[in-house]
Motif scaffolding. Structure first.
Motif, PDB file in Angstrom:
ATOM      1  N   LEU A 190      46.061 -15.197 -18.184  1.00 54.99           N
ATOM      2  CA  LEU A 190      46.015 -14.104 -19.161  1.00 54.99           C
ATOM      3  C   LEU A 190      45.994 -12.738 -18.483  1.00 54.99           C
ATOM      4  O   LEU A 190      45.379 -12.553 -17.427  1.00 54.99           O
ATOM      5  N   ALA A 191      46.645 -11.766 -19.145  1.00 54.75           N
ATOM      6  CA  ALA A 191      46.584 -10.375 -18.702  1.00 54.75           C
ATOM      7  C   ALA A 191      45.195  -9.810 -19.011  1.00 54.75           C
ATOM      8  O   ALA A 191      44.445 -10.380 -19.812  1.00 54.75           O
ATOM      9  N   PRO A 192      44.799  -8.691 -18.388  1.00 55.04           N
ATOM     10  CA  PRO A 192      43.452  -8.137 -18.582  1.00 55.04           C
ATOM     11  C   PRO A 192      43.064  -7.888 -20.039  1.00 55.04           C
ATOM     12  O   PRO A 192      41.936  -8.181 -20.435  1.00 55.04           O
ATOM     13  N   GLU A 193      43.963  -7.363 -20.875  1.00 58.91           N
ATOM     14  CA  GLU A 193      43.600  -7.015 -22.243  1.00 58.91           C
ATOM     15  C   GLU A 193      43.300  -8.243 -23.110  1.00 58.91           C
ATOM     16  O   GLU A 193      42.255  -8.282 -23.784  1.00 58.91           O
ATOM     17  N   PRO A 194      44.158  -9.291 -23.117  1.00 61.89           N
ATOM     18  CA  PRO A 194      43.792 -10.500 -23.872  1.00 61.89           C
ATOM     19  C   PRO A 194      42.505 -11.150 -23.357  1.00 61.89           C
ATOM     20  O   PRO A 194      41.709 -11.674 -24.138  1.00 61.89           O
ATOM     21  N   MET A 195      42.300 -11.107 -22.033  1.00 61.40           N
ATOM     22  CA  MET A 195      41.077 -11.693 -21.458  1.00 61.40           C
ATOM     23  C   MET A 195      39.858 -10.898 -21.905  1.00 61.40           C
ATOM     24  O   MET A 195      38.790 -11.476 -22.171  1.00 61.40           O
ATOM     25  N   ARG A 196      40.015  -9.582 -22.029  1.00 59.58           N
ATOM     26  CA  ARG A 196      38.904  -8.742 -22.482  1.00 59.58           C
ATOM     27  C   ARG A 196      38.512  -9.087 -23.910  1.00 59.58           C
ATOM     28  O   ARG A 196      37.341  -9.032 -24.273  1.00 59.58           O
ATOM     29  N   HIS A 197      39.483  -9.460 -24.735  1.00 56.41           N
ATOM     30  CA  HIS A 197      39.190  -9.836 -26.119  1.00 56.41           C
ATOM     31  C   HIS A 197      38.370 -11.132 -26.160  1.00 56.41           C
ATOM     32  O   HIS A 197      37.487 -11.297 -27.009  1.00 56.41           O
ATOM     33  N   ILE A 198      38.659 -12.058 -25.242  1.00 60.51           N
ATOM     34  CA  ILE A 198      37.943 -13.334 -25.207  1.00 60.51           C
ATOM     35  C   ILE A 198      36.554 -13.151 -24.604  1.00 60.51           C
ATOM     36  O   ILE A 198      35.560 -13.657 -25.124  1.00 60.51           O
TER      37      ILE A 198
END
Length: 614
Positions: free
Chosen positions: A93-101
């Motif tokens: 995952l890219a940083p932004e989707p990972m931040r959402h999780i």
């Protein structure tokens, strides 16, 4: 609680896993090379299930959790394998989707809540921030939801405490705040990284009960990381044992405990003192030490009795009181006092271990420091090895302190990081003019050998040693002045279970050979039961119960003593579903007004030498 019935079904595998880790390996950059720290780890966690990763410092437990959360620095860490969550590989995952999780669908509780909370923001602001970042919610609704979460984690008077700061909460209450913050996003997976290690035994019991209850209510999966096998037995459905970056054994928790096959698993289990295991022993007993390669156990023998209660005590404390003034205003007017130690009395004999037990803030450490006048007592009498401690001036104090030495909880903070071990150990001998530097080095070499190190290590610096080795160095340094009394202030609390067992055995062996008296300060009741001749239980600066170890542990009389013992995790998976229902009230404040007059306390003798406060 509609999700309670789902947990057993999930744990049995009828639902798909929330998290699936496949062949996870993590390496760190060391210079120009990559050093592999965890290798090919695989496991699943189902909804409502608790999986424990257990092992000692350096085994790779926390690195595993940080790899899952994507919290390792990309330039200095390399993670390989697959981490499947919600149909996605977290490693891709890219940083932004990972931040959402992260912090939303997967939340994490860390070991030390004070370093995880921002001291300049209120706890309400910090919990609400997690909601405002991850959910479409107004500030008003976020505040209401935060108060609901604080109530959910059993924080008394939650609405009023929304606007308080982290320093206004006790350690246990701060950890509850961290749990509330982790629940703010309604996660499907909660990772708890050593969440109870730094807490008092009663607070630990409350947190374990709380996590069990919240899991039943929310149906969360929990990944619980710890080195405490007692905690594992009480909370985990399945257990993964890690040793130096590898999974050495995995299975149902009951199977691991009753039929553990790997020598390291057996070593971990053998090193855990079980409360109540000393019923047949009248004297302190060494810990069993299991070789991690062969699984062969040694030790576990009773210590010979050398205590003579008919001679004059080496330390006699009568009506010791220590208070700290509270001042306010520009003129520093005294407005009250912290009654840290209040009217404490006891004797300590050569070759004896008297343990002071109780929660943080009860006055244990202040008692130890007051005896040697590292803290100035307010009143009382202290006689140490013939010295009237309370009336000593500077030269006499220096001479007296040769008879009493301290071993503190954090050995790294006790050692100068720029001073070699040889210099650190020899310094007390040289500074007290007890001989030449050559004699100091010879004595230091002998003591380092006695504590299980070696003279060849004297040129090393503190950072080149493990935590257990550093504590051995501090013990050697304390012995340089040939003391009669050693105050061991939480000296094994921060150590891994097998290292704790080794250091406790070392202390008992040194006591036998040197006829030392120990004032052993601890909140670990299971360790205290193992090493003590007598036990004194402290609450709010007062001794509420004191007596021979077997009498206090087999027949506790004071309600506070019973509470401490009921909170100790027992390494028995049969207790998996038991909740202690410990009161969540914070320990009362020892702050008193200027007009406060301490009540006169009376004690009842339960049996010979066993006294309890009425």
């Amino acid at each position: 609680m509609p999700t309670v019935a789902a947990a057993p079904q999930a744990a049995s595998g009828l639902l798909g896993p929330v998290l699936s880790v496949e062949n996870l390996s993590t390496s760190f950059r060391v210079g120009h090379e990559w050093k592999n720290v965890i290798r090919d780890i695989s496991f699943d966690i189902s909804p409502g299930e608790t999986v424990a990763i257990v092992g000692e410092s350096g085994s790779g437990k926390s690195v595993t959790s940080l790899s899952i959360m994507g919290l390792l620095h990309k330039h200095n860490a390399k993670t390989e394998g697959r981490i499947m969550f919600g149909g996605q590989d977290l490693l891709s995952l890219a940083p932004e989707p990972m931040r959402h999780i992260r912090g939303n669908e997967i939340s994490m509780i860390f070991q030390e809540p004070m370093t995880s909370l921002n001291p300049i923001f209120t706890i309400g602001q910090q919990i609400a921030e997690a909601m405002l970042c991850h959910r479409d919610i107004s500030k008003k609704d976020a505040r209401a939801e935060t108060i609901r979460l604080l109530e959910k984690v059993r924080i008394p008077n939650a609405a009023a405490r929304f606007d308080e700061y982290p320093h206004q909460f006790s350690g246990g209450m701060r950890q509850r705040v961290m749990i509330a913050m982790a629940l703010a996003g309604k996660p499907r997976l909660l990772i708890a990284d050593e969440p109870t290690t730094a807490l008092d035994v009663t607070i630990q019991g409350q947190i374990l009960d709380l996590i069990k209850s919240l899991q039943e209510e929310e149906g969360m999966a929990v990944l619980f990381i710890t080195h405490d096998m007692g905690v594992v037995a009480e909370i985990a459905d399945r257990t993964i044992v890690m040793f130096r970056g590898d999974v050495v054994e995995t299975g149902k928790t009951a199977d691991i405990f009753y039929h553990g096959k790997h020598p390291y698993t057996r070593a971990l289990l053998a090193a855990v003192p079980a409360l109540g295991s000393m019923k047949d022993s009248q004297l302190p007993r060494r810990f069993a030490i299991v070789d991690v390669k062969t699984g062969v156990a040694t030790g576990d023998t009773e210590v010979a009795d050398t205590v003579d209660h008919h001679v004059t005590p080496v330390l006699s404390v009568k009506n010791l009181t220590t208070r700290f003034d509270i001042t306010s205003g520009i003129f520093g007017r005294k407005t009250g006092a912290v009654h840290a130690v209040e009217n404490v009395s006891f004797d300590l004999f050569q070759g004896e271990t008297l343990s002071l037990v109780g929660e943080s803030g009860c006055g244990k450490s202040t008692t130890g420091r007051s005896i040697s006048r590292l803290v100035e007592p307010t009143s009382g009498e202290v006689t140490l090895d013939g010295y009237d401690v309370m009336n000593l001036r500077a030269p006499g104090l220096r001479q007296m302190r040769r008879s009493i030495q301290m071993v503190f909880q954090d050995p790294f903070a006790s050692l100068n990081p720029r001073m070699t071990i040889g210099s650190a150990v020899t310094e007390p001998f040289v500074e007290n003019g007890l001989g030449s530097r050559k004699q100091a080095r010879e004595k230091a070499a002998d003591l380092l050998d006695r504590v299980g190190l070696g003279a060849d290590m004297m040129k090393r610096l503190p950072h080149e040693f493990s935590g257990g080795q550093r504590q051995r160095i501090c013990i050697a340094r304390a012995l340089m002045l040939d003391p009669k009394v050693i105050v061991a202030d939480e000296s094994v609390s921060a150590l891994d279970v097998s290292i704790k067992a080794q250091v406790c055995n070392l202390l008992m062996d040194l006591q036998q050979s040197l006829n030392l008296a120990y004032l052993f300060i601890s909140h670990d009741m299971a360790v205290v039961e193992r090493v003590s001749h007598r036990v004194a239980v402290m609450y709010l600066g007062e001794i509420v119960e004191i007596g021979p170890r077997e009498s206090v542990f087999d027949n506790p009389q004071h309600e506070y003593t019973k509470k401490l013992m009921a909170a100790v995790p027992v390494p028995d998976p049969a207790r998996r579903d038991i909740k202690r229902n410990i009161s969540v009230d914070e320990i009362k404040s020892p702050v008193r007004g200027l007009d406060f007059v301490p009540p006169v306390r009376e004690y009842r003798e339960v049996s010979k030498g066993h006294f309890v406060q009425l």
